[in-house]
Design a protein around this motif. Structure first.
Motif, short mmCIF file in Angstrom:
data_model
loop_
_atom_site.label_atom_id
_atom_site.label_comp_id
_atom_site.label_asym_id
_atom_site.label_seq_id
_atom_site.Cartn_x
_atom_site.Cartn_y
_atom_site.Cartn_z
N LYS A 298 0.80 -1.22 0.00
CA LYS A 298 0.00 0.00 0.00
C LYS A 298 0.84 1.27 0.00
CE LYS A 298 -3.98 -2.09 2.30
NZ LYS A 298 -4.92 -2.01 3.47
N SER A 299 2.16 1.13 0.12
CA SER A 299 3.02 2.31 0.14
C SER A 299 4.39 1.96 -0.42
CB SER A 299 3.16 2.87 1.57
OG SER A 299 3.76 1.90 2.42
N LEU A 300 5.11 3.00 -0.86
CA LEU A 300 6.46 2.87 -1.40
C LEU A 300 7.41 3.74 -0.59
CD1 LEU A 300 6.32 2.93 -5.31
CD2 LEU A 300 7.50 1.27 -3.91
N LYS A 301 8.56 3.18 -0.24
CA LYS A 301 9.59 3.96 0.44
C LYS A 301 10.57 4.51 -0.59
CE LYS A 301 9.48 1.49 4.86
NZ LYS A 301 10.28 0.72 5.85
N LEU A 302 10.91 5.78 -0.44
CA LEU A 302 11.82 6.41 -1.40
C LEU A 302 13.22 5.82 -1.34
CD1 LEU A 302 10.75 10.15 -1.01
CD2 LEU A 302 10.02 8.51 -2.73
N ASP A 303 13.61 5.28 -0.19
CA ASP A 303 14.97 4.77 -0.04
C ASP A 303 15.05 3.25 -0.17
OD1 ASP A 303 13.59 4.24 2.24
OD2 ASP A 303 15.09 5.02 3.64
N GLU A 304 13.99 2.60 -0.66
CA GLU A 304 14.02 1.15 -0.83
C GLU A 304 14.91 0.77 -2.01
OE1 GLU A 304 10.06 -0.24 -1.34
OE2 GLU A 304 9.78 -0.69 0.78
N VAL B 261 6.10 -2.02 -7.31
CA VAL B 261 4.81 -2.50 -6.81
C VAL B 261 4.25 -3.47 -7.85
CG1 VAL B 261 2.45 -1.87 -6.17
CG2 VAL B 261 4.35 -0.37 -5.55
N SER B 262 3.69 -4.58 -7.38
CA SER B 262 3.01 -5.53 -8.26
C SER B 262 1.51 -5.44 -8.02
CB SER B 262 3.49 -6.96 -8.00
OG SER B 262 4.86 -7.11 -8.35
N ILE B 263 0.74 -5.48 -9.09
CA ILE B 263 -0.71 -5.39 -8.96
C ILE B 263 -1.36 -6.59 -9.65
CG2 ILE B 263 -0.88 -2.89 -8.70
CD1 ILE B 263 -1.37 -2.67 -11.67
N GLU C 253 6.03 6.90 1.23
CA GLU C 253 6.63 7.06 2.55
C GLU C 253 7.85 7.97 2.42
OE1 GLU C 253 7.24 3.54 4.85
OE2 GLU C 253 5.54 2.50 3.94
N ASN C 254 7.81 9.12 3.08
CA ASN C 254 8.82 10.14 2.86
C ASN C 254 9.51 10.58 4.15
OD1 ASN C 254 6.58 11.47 3.96
ND2 ASN C 254 5.90 12.11 1.93
N ASN C 255 9.76 9.63 5.06
CA ASN C 255 10.45 9.93 6.32
C ASN C 255 9.70 10.97 7.14
OD1 ASN C 255 12.59 8.17 5.59
ND2 ASN C 255 13.54 9.81 4.40
N GLY D 264 7.05 10.13 9.42
CA GLY D 264 6.27 9.52 10.48
C GLY D 264 5.20 8.59 9.96
N PRO D 265 4.54 7.85 10.86
CA PRO D 265 3.55 6.85 10.45
C PRO D 265 2.32 7.44 9.78
CG PRO D 265 3.53 7.14 12.84
CD PRO D 265 4.72 7.89 12.33
N ASP D 266 2.00 8.72 10.06
CA ASP D 266 0.83 9.33 9.43
C ASP D 266 1.14 9.91 8.05
OD1 ASP D 266 2.44 11.41 10.19
OD2 ASP D 266 0.92 12.47 11.36
N LEU D 267 2.42 9.84 7.62
CA LEU D 267 2.87 10.32 6.31
C LEU D 267 2.64 11.82 6.13
CD1 LEU D 267 1.67 7.41 3.99
CD2 LEU D 267 3.86 7.69 5.15
N ILE D 268 2.48 12.55 7.24
CA ILE D 268 2.31 14.00 7.19
C ILE D 268 3.61 14.65 7.66
CG2 ILE D 268 1.04 15.99 8.06
CD1 ILE D 268 -1.38 14.20 8.40
N CYS D 269 4.24 15.44 6.79
CA CYS D 269 5.52 16.06 7.12
C CYS D 269 5.31 17.27 8.03
CB CYS D 269 6.25 16.49 5.85
SG CYS D 269 6.77 15.11 4.81
N LYS D 270 5.99 17.25 9.17
CA LYS D 270 5.94 18.37 10.11
C LYS D 270 7.37 18.89 10.27
CE LYS D 270 2.04 16.20 12.47
NZ LYS D 270 1.54 15.58 13.73
N SER D 271 7.76 19.74 9.35
CA SER D 271 9.13 20.23 9.31
C SER D 271 9.28 21.48 10.18
CB SER D 271 9.53 20.56 7.88
OG SER D 271 8.70 21.57 7.35
N ASN D 272 10.51 21.85 10.40
CA ASN D 272 10.83 23.08 11.13
C ASN D 272 11.92 23.81 10.35
OD1 ASN D 272 10.94 25.05 13.15
ND2 ASN D 272 12.48 23.92 14.33
#
Length: 291
Positions: A45-51, A56-58, A178-180, A182-190
């Motif tokens: 259901k998700s892809l990691k950028l650093d994999e 993905v197979s469908i 998946e972009n590093n 967190g588990p909610d895939l929402i980026c909270k940068s500073n």
């Protein structure tokens, strides 16, 4: 005139016969209505950028029913799978590694009330640097039609089956990125940035030496302005320092605009090992955009 409705050809659908004063009779036959069902399932259901294995197979399956249960012949449908087609810009995935191949098409024969499947169709995430969008999910859209589907009986009778317009002829799933963040895939940068002008002057060895520019207080505007002396500076620099101690700040950018009589020279990364910054000049509006 007279109009009569009845099943004249015995296919389970009401036909219409129209008589006229000219002694002509017109028969309007009803076409068979087909309900196509589909399933579309990815192996993740998700892809990691650093994999290392960025794929993905469908699996997808079709089946159909006919409203009157009088049609026993197989049908042929044409299907298309389109990748990442609901967003602007270059697609981030492809059916062929590192190529622009985002549509997979084929025909499949279906038997009444029997499911037929196509399995292990694989697509790949492009290498980083070939796309900018690392936030929005990747959509996979399956569509189909009956443009080339004719049963033997329908061909002989001149009747072509039609899809039920209320059921639709598409299905879409989304693969999260998946972009590093967190588990909610929402980026909270500073992300924090600062910038200052610098002056570049050649030393005796011909190497540019950069120093901070002078600032003078503009009392009318109540702020400090950077001033340059014509003939003294050979290059005008703009030093940007950015820091981020939380989630990645994907797609963050800033733009430097300059007067038309100032010529753009280039840019330099001070910390090559830790930065992944792209800098490019926009020809239309005298701007330098950094991402």
């Amino acid at each position: 005139y007279s109009i009569t409705a009845a099943d004249f050809d015995g296919n389970g659908y009401s036909d219409i016969i129209v008589g006229s004063l000219s002694e002509n009779v017109f028969l309007f036959k009803s076409r068979p209505i087909i309900d196509v069902r589909s399933t579309l399932k990815p192996n993740k259901k998700s892809l990691k950028l650093d994999e290392n294995e960025r794929s993905v197979s469908i699996d997808f399956c079709f089946s159909f029913n006919e409203r009157s249960n009088s049609m026993k012949e197989n049908i042929m449908i044409n299907f298309n799978i389109t990748l990442d087609g609901m967003r602007r810009g270059r697609p981030r995935v492809s059916f062929v590694r590192d190529e622009d191949h985002t549509v997979f098409s084929d025909d499949i024969s279906l038997e009444l009330s029997k499911e037929e499947c196509v399995r292990d169709v694989k697509f790949y995430l492009r290498k980083q640097g070939q796309y900018d969008d690392k936030l929005s999910p990747i959509d996979v859209r399956l569509t189909w039609d009956l443009s080339s589907a004719r049963s033997r009986r329908a061909e002989s009778a001149g009747l072509v089956p039609i899809l039920d317009s209320l059921d639709g002829s598409s299905q879409t799933i989304q693969i999260e990125v998946e972009n590093n963040c967190g588990p909610d895939l929402i980026c909270k940068s500073n992300l924090q940035s600062s910038a200052e002008f610098q002056m570049g002057v050649k030393d005796l060895n011909g190497t540019f030496e950069w120093t901070s520019s002078e600032k003078k207080l503009n009392r009318k505007q109540k702020r400090s302005l950077t001033t340059f002396t014509l003939g003294r500076e050979e290059l005008i620099g703009f030093l940007v320092t950015s820091r981020n101690n939380k989630d990645d700040a994907h797609e963050a950018s800033f733009t430097v605009r300059y007067p038309k009589h100032v010529l753009y020279h280039g840019y330099e990364k001070i910390d090559e090992d830790r930065t992944n910054v792209k800098c490019f000049k926009e020809q239309s509006d005298n701007a330098i955009r950094n991402r």
